[in-house]
Every structure is written in C-alpha cells, then in structure tokens.
Design an enzyme around this catalytic site. Structure first.
Site, PDB file in Angstrom:
ATOM      1  N   LYS A  60      -2.292  -1.633  -3.654  1.00  0.00           N
ATOM      2  CA  LYS A  60      -3.150  -0.451  -3.605  1.00  0.00           C
ATOM      3  C   LYS A  60      -2.306   0.800  -3.673  1.00  0.00           C
ATOM      4  O   LYS A  60      -1.324   0.864  -2.947  1.00  0.00           O
ATOM      5  CB  LYS A  60      -3.932  -0.495  -2.294  1.00  0.00           C
ATOM      6  CG  LYS A  60      -4.741   0.719  -1.993  1.00  0.00           C
ATOM      7  CD  LYS A  60      -5.422   0.544  -0.665  1.00  0.00           C
ATOM      8  CE  LYS A  60      -6.150   1.815  -0.344  1.00  0.00           C
ATOM      9  NZ  LYS A  60      -6.738   1.767   0.968  1.00  0.00           N
ATOM     10  N   LYS A  82       0.852  -1.187   0.000  1.00  0.00           N
ATOM     11  CA  LYS A  82       0.000   0.000   0.000  1.00  0.00           C
ATOM     12  C   LYS A  82       0.886   1.235   0.000  1.00  0.00           C
ATOM     13  O   LYS A  82       1.675   1.440   0.916  1.00  0.00           O
ATOM     14  CB  LYS A  82      -0.893  -0.018   1.236  1.00  0.00           C
ATOM     15  CG  LYS A  82      -1.795   1.187   1.340  1.00  0.00           C
ATOM     16  CD  LYS A  82      -2.740   1.049   2.516  1.00  0.00           C
ATOM     17  CE  LYS A  82      -3.555   2.293   2.719  1.00  0.00           C
ATOM     18  NZ  LYS A  82      -4.395   2.191   3.925  1.00  0.00           N
TER      19      LYS A  82
END
Ligand code: PBG
Length: 331
Positions: free
Chosen positions: A253, A200
């Site tokens: 992400k 992320k």
C-alpha cells in the site's frame, strides 16, 4: 524475414484479443472499503472522494444491499468514533463503532466477508497510529511500538468477538501479526485469518482518506513507522517477518506508485498478495475525469488491470462497486 505486423496479427479483432488476453479483472478480486461513523442519520459525502460516503449504521442498509447485489465478496471496515482520547480506548470497546457495524452487517448479510482495519489513528486525539511515548510530559514523542501492540491485541480481539471474518492490522508496528495471532489463538479464534499491511509507505496518496476517517496526525508525520517510499528491499524484509509471524495475506500500500513492489513481493511469496488502491489514487482519476481530462471508466479499468498484472490476488479499492458494475455489463 517480414517484420510487418508480426505481433499485430493477434490484435486484429476483439475476439482474437480476447483469446490472447493474459490478465483479466473480475469482481472476485475486489474488497470495498466502508467508513462507518458513530451517530444517527449520517450519510456524509467525502468531498475529495466523489461517490464515497461516511455512514452511520442506521443508514448503511442500502449501501450493503448494493455491494451484495454486485456480488463483491468482501468489505474492509473503518470506524470513525464519536469521541477520541490519547490512547484510543474506544477502539476496543464492545459498543465501539466497528464492533456495532460488524454485528449489524453479519446479521443482515451473513455471507458478506467482513474484514476490519485494526488501527488507532481514527481513535486517538493526536491522530497517530498508537500510544505516544512519554505521554503526559512529552506529547510530541514517537509512537511506542510495544505498548501499542497490547492495544492492537485488544482491538483485534474485540472485532473478532463482534463477528469479523478477518482482521487487518494497519498501524505498521513491528510484531503486530504475531501479537494478533497470539491473542486470537489464545481465545480459540484459530480459524480467523490476518491480512498484514506488510509494506505500507508513508505516502501523500493517503490525503483524502485522512479527511474521510478524520485521522490526520495533529503533530509530526508517520515517517517513523510507515516506510520510506525509496525502499523496496526493506518492504520485502518486512513482508518476510510477517510471513514468519503467520500472516495469511500480505499487502502492499499504496499501489500505483509501487507496482514494482507488488511484482517483487509476488515473486517472493506463495501467500496471497493484496494491494490497496488508496484514496489519492481514486481521487486523481475522479478529479481528472470530472474535468473532462480523461475517460474515467477506461482509466479505472486500466489502473485496476495493472495491479492484477503486477501480481495482486486481491485489490482493495474504492472503485469496487463501479468496476463491478462495468464488468457485469460487459459479460
Ligand atoms: C491508517 C490507514 C491509512 C489508510 C488506511 N488505514 C493511512 C494513513 O493515514 O496512514 C489509507 C487508506 C487510503 O488512503 O485509502 N490506519
């Protein structure tokens, strides 16, 4: 040799294109994020994410009905609590917003698969994803990794006790997967999988989400725990730690600016790979389409397809309902 049309022969009509198509989108790929908020009679439009709302539980029924009717397999829940504090204690209360929402959803739609996001930024007064070091004297310190792990365990466990089918720790604390696994196993929830936010990045594309979830940090930024966008190998390293810690699904992400990372992760793991098509990626297409600058439906499908082509097995996307409707129409 005749070069004329040597690869074009197989593009002549839609039916031959169907036969040689390598990648297909399906409603089976999608997870739809939902924002639930403490309070009553709330159906709040999120300005920067047209079509997405924040609901109080009493107004959630219609939204859930649509999701189930469209045959979307799963939702990812985010909670916006009524009050916040320094450590985010509301996030692990049995009567917390996510816990209540999970019970409500599972009671109405037992087979709809409910994943919960496990994080603190929506619950802390400072908006960071964990406990701040030296709280009390130094309120602008860094996030304390190991102190946060204890709270992640409490939150994940309370989500599962409320009936969540899967938990997804998203705060980027090292060791969160092992901590959550241990807490769940200790309470005999050995059959509840963990989706790890493994890679992320500290991304500008989360902007609209922070409005939606009221989760913007009040000081500093998240770059001491979220990843540097410049790094791919570091992401793969993190994902390998998550695999050792027994994560069931590994996530990247955001997605569109990181398709190389999705592809690299897919080639390195045999676990399912998920990607999170984040708020800013959604907002860009919506905004351009609202201006008449691109075809919304085509741009949506093309970008979702690129995620599948890069190797994603699961796509978490605010487009899930819209894309499912289009795909159904095309069948
Ligand atoms: C953090 C969290 C974030 C998102 C989901 N969980 C981002 C952040 O503010 O760091 C972003 C999702 C999106 O942009 O759609 N717990």
């Amino acid at each position: 040799m005749h070069k004329t049309k040597r690869t074009r022969r197989l593009r002549k009509t839609e039916n031959i294109r169907r036969l040689v198509r390598e990648t297909r989108l399906s409603v089976d790929d999608f997870v739809y994020p939902i924002f639930v908020q403490d309070g009553e009679n709330i159906e709040h439009d999120i300005t920067s994410m047209p079509g997405i709302k924040r609901f109080s539980i009493d107004r959630l029924a219609q939204e859930l009905g649509e999701i189930v009717r469209l045959n979307i397999p799963a939702v990812l829940l985010f909670g916006v609590p009524g009050t916040k504090d320094e450590t985010g204690t509301k996030s692990w209360h049995d009567d917390g917003i996510v816990q209540k929402a999970v019970r409500y959803i599972k009671q109405r739609h037992p087979s709809l698969y409910v994943i919960t996001d496990v994080c603190f930024c929506e619950y802390t007064s400072h908006g960071h994803c964990g406990v701040i070091e030296g709280i009390g004297n130094n309120k602008e310190g860094d996030v304390d990794n190991d102190a946060t792990l204890l709270n992640i365990q409490k939150q994940a466990l309370s989500h599962v006790q409320a009936g969540a089918d899967m938990v997804a720790p998203s705060g980027m604390m090292d060791g969160s997967v092992a901590a959550v696994r241990a807490a769940l196993d200790e309470h005999k929830y050995t059959d509840i999988p963990i989706m790890a936010y493994s890679i992320k990045y500290a991304s500008a594309f989360y902007g609209p989400f922070r409005d939606a979830a009221e989760a913007a940090p009040t000081f500093g930024d998240r770059r001491t725990y979220q990843m540097d966008p410049a790094n791919r190998r570091e992401g793969l390293l993190r994902a390998s730690y998550d695999e050792w810690e027994n994560a069931d699904i590994l996530m990247v992400k955001p997605t569109l600016a990181y398709l190389d990372v999705v592809a690299a992760l897919k080639s390195e793991t045999n676990k399912p790979v998920a990607c999170y098509n984040v708020s800013g990626e959604y907002a860009m297409i919506k905004a351009a389409a609202a201006n008449g600058w691109l075809d919304e439906e085509q741009a949506m499908l093309e970008s979702l397809l690129s995620m599948k082509r890069a190797g994603a097995d699961i796509i978490i996307t605010y487009f899930a309902k819209q894309a499912a409707a289009v795909l159904q129409r095309k069948i």
